[in-house]
Design a protein around this motif. Structure first.
Motif, mmCIF file in Angstrom:
data_model
loop_
_atom_site.group_PDB
_atom_site.id
_atom_site.type_symbol
_atom_site.label_atom_id
_atom_site.label_comp_id
_atom_site.label_asym_id
_atom_site.label_seq_id
_atom_site.Cartn_x
_atom_site.Cartn_y
_atom_site.Cartn_z
ATOM 1 N N THR A 27 0.835 -1.217 0.000
ATOM 2 C CA THR A 27 0.000 0.000 0.000
ATOM 3 C C THR A 27 0.860 1.255 0.000
ATOM 4 N N ILE A 28 2.005 1.194 0.679
ATOM 5 C CA ILE A 28 2.930 2.337 0.703
ATOM 6 C C ILE A 28 3.492 2.571 -0.700
ATOM 7 N N ARG A 29 3.812 1.486 -1.409
ATOM 8 C CA ARG A 29 4.269 1.612 -2.804
ATOM 9 C C ARG A 29 3.176 2.259 -3.664
ATOM 10 N N TRP A 30 1.923 1.817 -3.444
ATOM 11 C CA TRP A 30 0.795 2.379 -4.206
ATOM 12 C C TRP A 30 0.656 3.879 -3.964
ATOM 13 N N LEU A 31 0.740 4.292 -2.713
ATOM 14 C CA LEU A 31 0.545 5.712 -2.377
ATOM 15 C C LEU A 31 1.648 6.570 -2.982
ATOM 16 N N LEU A 32 2.888 6.128 -2.873
ATOM 17 C CA LEU A 32 4.004 6.890 -3.461
ATOM 18 C C LEU A 32 3.865 6.950 -4.976
ATOM 19 N N ALA A 33 3.525 5.817 -5.583
ATOM 20 C CA ALA A 33 3.365 5.791 -7.045
ATOM 21 C C ALA A 33 2.216 6.705 -7.480
ATOM 22 N N ALA A 34 1.101 6.644 -6.750
ATOM 23 C CA ALA A 34 -0.069 7.491 -7.088
ATOM 24 C C ALA A 34 0.297 8.970 -7.013
ATOM 25 N N ALA A 35 1.191 9.293 -6.072
ATOM 26 C CA ALA A 35 1.608 10.698 -5.898
ATOM 27 C C ALA A 35 2.703 11.086 -6.889
ATOM 28 N N GLY A 36 3.129 10.115 -7.695
ATOM 29 C CA GLY A 36 4.181 10.398 -8.682
ATOM 30 C C GLY A 36 5.553 10.546 -8.063
ATOM 31 N N VAL A 37 5.741 9.910 -6.904
ATOM 32 C CA VAL A 37 7.009 10.023 -6.168
ATOM 33 C C VAL A 37 7.871 8.792 -6.447
ATOM 34 N N GLU A 38 9.069 9.037 -6.994
ATOM 35 C CA GLU A 38 9.976 7.902 -7.232
ATOM 36 C C GLU A 38 10.560 7.431 -5.904
ATOM 37 N N PHE A 39 10.750 6.135 -5.772
ATOM 38 C CA PHE A 39 11.310 5.602 -4.532
ATOM 39 C C PHE A 39 12.286 4.476 -4.824
#
Ligand code: IBG
Length: 221
Positions: free
Chosen positions: A18-30
C-alpha cells in the motif's frame, strides 16, 4: 531536491504494498532495499533502524519511519492525498480503515494452512460481497462523483483500487454485481500515475506464490 524515499522490506507485497501504491499514485519515485534473509532483518534490528524491530521501514525526510499505517498517513498528508478538510479526512479514514480490514484478509490468504484455505476463501468472498463492496457501491452512488470523497483524488481511491484488484486476483468475477465499483476501477486505473504503476516492469509486486511462503517466513520467524 529532497532524496528519494527508501523502502526496506522483502521483495513482495505484505505490509509495504500500500505504501508503494501511495508513493506511485503521488508520482514520487522511490528506492527499495530488499530483505532476503533473516540476517538482513537482524542487521537492521541491531543497527537501531527499526524502533519496534519490525519492517516496513521507510527512510523519508531524514526519518526512519516504521508502522505501515503511520507511514501511509505521512505520505498521504505530504502529497495531498487526504482531502481538503477535517470532514473529508474523516470519511477517507473510514473508507481506508475498512479497506485495510479487507486487504488484511486477502493478504493473509496465501499463508493459510491447507485445511483452512477453503474456509478462508469463503470468508473473503462473503465479507467482500456482503459487507465491503455493497458499502462502497452505495458511497459511489450517493456521492455521485468520480472519487470517493469530495471532488479530488485521495488515498481512499488508491487503497480501494489496490484492494479491488487483489480481490479479482482471488476471484475474477468478484465485482460482477457491483457496476459502480467496476467503473470506479476503470476510472482510477486510468489516472496517469496509477496507469504507469499498473504497467509491467513497475515496482508493483505480484501476488505471493505458495512456493515462496517458506522463504518469506524464514526472514521473519
Ligand atoms: N504494525 C506493524 C506490523 C509490522 C510487521 O508485522 N512486520 C513483520 C514483517 S511483515 C509480516 C507480514 C505481514 C503480512 C503479510 C505478509 C507478511 I511477511 C516483521 O517485521 N516481523 C518481524 C518481527 O516481528 O520480529 C506495521 O503495520 O508495520
Amino acid at each position: 531536491m529532497s532524496e528519494k524515499p527508501k523502502l526496506h522490506y522483502f521483495n513482495g507485497r505484505g505490509r509495504m504494498e500500500t505504501i508503494r501504491w501511495l508513493l506511485a499514485a503521488a508520482g514520487v519515485e522511490f528506492e527499495e532495499c530488499f530483505l532476503e534473509t533473516k540476517d538482513d532483518l537482524t542487521k537492521l534490528q541491531k543497527d537501531g533502524s527499526l524502533l519496534f524491530q519490525q519492517v516496513p521501514m521507510v527512510e523519508i525526510d531524514g526519518m526512519k519511519m516504521v508502522q505501515s499505517r503511520a507511514i501511509g498517513n505521512y505520505i498521504a498528508t505530504k502529497y495531498n492525498l487526504y482531502g481538503k478538510d477535517l470532514k473529508e479526512r474523516a470519511l477517507i479514514d473510514m473508507y481506508v480503515e475498512a479497506v485495510i480490514d479487507l486487504n488484511e484478509l486477502l493478504m493473509m490468504h496465501t499463508f493459510q494452512p491447507a485445511d483452512k484455505k477453503e474456509q478462508h476463501f469463503a470468508t473473503i468472498v462473503d465479507k467482500a460481497t456482503n459487507r465491503y463492496f455493497p458499502a462502497y457501491e452505495k458511497v459511489l452512488k450517493d456521492h455521485g462523483q468520480d472519487f470517493l470523497v469530495g471532488n479530488q483524488f485521495s488515498r481512499a481511491d488508491v487503497q480501494l483500487l489496490e484492494t479491488l484488484l487483489m480481490a479479482e486476483e482471488c476471484k475474477p468475477d468478484i465485482l460482477a454485481k457491483f457496476p459502480l465499483l467496476q467503473s470506479f476501477k476503470a476510472r482510477i486505473s486510468n489516472i496517469p500515475t496509477i496507469k504507469k504503476f499498473l504497467q509491467p516492469g513497475s515496482q508493483r509486486k505480484p501476488p505471493l506464490q505458495e512456493k515462496d511462503v517458506p522463504k518469506v517466513m524464514k526472514i521473519f520467524h
